[in-house]
Write an enzyme that holds these catalytic residues in place. Structure first.
Site, mmCIF file in Angstrom:
data_model
loop_
_atom_site.group_PDB
_atom_site.id
_atom_site.type_symbol
_atom_site.label_atom_id
_atom_site.label_comp_id
_atom_site.label_asym_id
_atom_site.label_seq_id
_atom_site.Cartn_x
_atom_site.Cartn_y
_atom_site.Cartn_z
ATOM 1 C CE1 TYR A 194 49.955 0.581 27.217
ATOM 2 C CE2 TYR A 194 47.582 0.637 26.838
ATOM 3 C CZ TYR A 194 48.717 1.178 27.411
ATOM 4 O OH TYR A 194 48.617 2.306 28.184
ATOM 5 C CB SER A 221 45.557 1.568 30.490
ATOM 6 O OG SER A 221 44.847 1.783 29.275
#
Length: 322
Positions: free
Chosen positions: A210, A195
């Site tokens: 996350y 990410s």
């Protein structure tokens, strides 16, 4: 008349800045100028993909099927696996598919252990495939981002634990199930989907767990790259920034993101497939690569201020939707 010292200093800094950007862009230019890597020949005829029924995972499954890979598809929903398998066979009749129902949120339970056993059996079953032999590629794509932008204390702890199980523990378990066969064959590639929240910014507030799980994926990928490169196995962290998937609600995407920097899933995975085997980390989309370059010149305090402000706006949108 000689130029002032301040002007010469600024010009020098500008030259250094442009040189750094050029050097970071150079791998992209050389990649697109040379012939694409033959992934089947390099690694083998089968690929394992987690989360292949929606978003990036579905696009990657279709991309790899188009390149001739047979696929072991891993997802928690059996109906969705049937649907995507039928879609692949319709578009690519010569491609073989196998499905493994595996709910990664059940890692560490009896059901999770049974699913991991089925995955290992599927990997062993294709080990002697006549068209190149065995699983040559693993794409760890499955991840959970929801409930989205909230303060840590506002999220039910079970949802946080589920996120950790899927994003970190699940990826680890799947990798451990597939890697031994690659080691025996002396070749293979593992692609872990990371990410931009971990490589481009110092913190990612309101998406705390996350981004923390993705930081784990980043470190795991970097270390496995070093550990297994000499054994013929390429481990790569691929880093998407914002992509048109269900990871964010449509309301946030429509109101908060610049369309020029949001890739479609198909465009992203087409570029991602070209990057497999080229280095330990890749931001496949060129526009997002440019974002990464520019972000490196922004001080941490500015990143943190901007991200908190933006994610509080995300939170407000979510509250209004609920």
């Amino acid at each position: 008349m000689a130029a002032p010292v301040w002007f010469i200093s600024l010009a020098g800094l500008g030259a250094v800045y442009l040189t750094v950007i050029f050097l970071r862009l150079l791998p992209y230019l050389t990649l697109y100028l040379r012939k694409p890597k033959d992934l089947l020949r390099c690694y083998g005829s089968w690929a394992v993909i987690t989360g292949p029924t929606t978003g990036l995972g579905r696009s990657m499954a279709m991309e790899l099927a188009g390149r001739g890979f047979n696929l072991i598809l891993l997802d928690h929903n059996p109906d969705n696996l049937i649907e995507v398998s039928n879609t692949i066979k319709k578009s690519h009749p010569s491609v073989q598919t196998r499905s493994v129902v595996f709910d990664l949120s059940l890692i560490g339970t009896e059901e999770g252990d049974e699913a991991a056993r089925r995955l290992r059996e599927a990997v062993e079953a294709v080990a002697n495939d006549d068209n190149g032999g065995g699983v040559g590629l693993l794409v760890n794509n499955a991840a959970v981002a929801k409930p989205g932008a909230l303060y840590f204390h506002e999220v039910d702890v079970e949802r946080l634990v589920t996120m950790i199980r899927v994003n970190a523990m699940g990826l680890t378990e799947v990798t451990a199930a597939v890697l031994p066969a690659m080691v025996r064959r002396g070749r293979g590639a593992i692609v872990n989907v990371g990410s931009g929240s971990t490589v481009a910014v110092p913190a990612f507030p309101l998406y705390t767990v996350y981004s923390s799980t993705k930081r784990y994926v980043e470190q795991l990928s970097r270390t496995l790259y070093v550990e297994y490169k000499s054994k013929g196995i390429d481990v790569q962290l691929q880093v998407p920034f914002y992509v048109h998937t269900n990871m964010l609600t449509s309301a946030i995407k429509d109101r908060m993101l610049l369309p020029a920097f949001v890739a479609t899933a198909d465009d992203y995975t087409r570029a991602a497939a070209r990057w497999i085997g080229h280095g330990h980390i890749a931001v496949p989309d060129a526009r997002q690569q440019l974002q990464w370059f520019l972000a490196a010149f922004v001080p941490d305090f500015a990143h943190n201020w901007y991200r908190l402000r933006k994610h509080l706006q995300h939170r407000a949108i979510l509250w209004n939707l609920n």
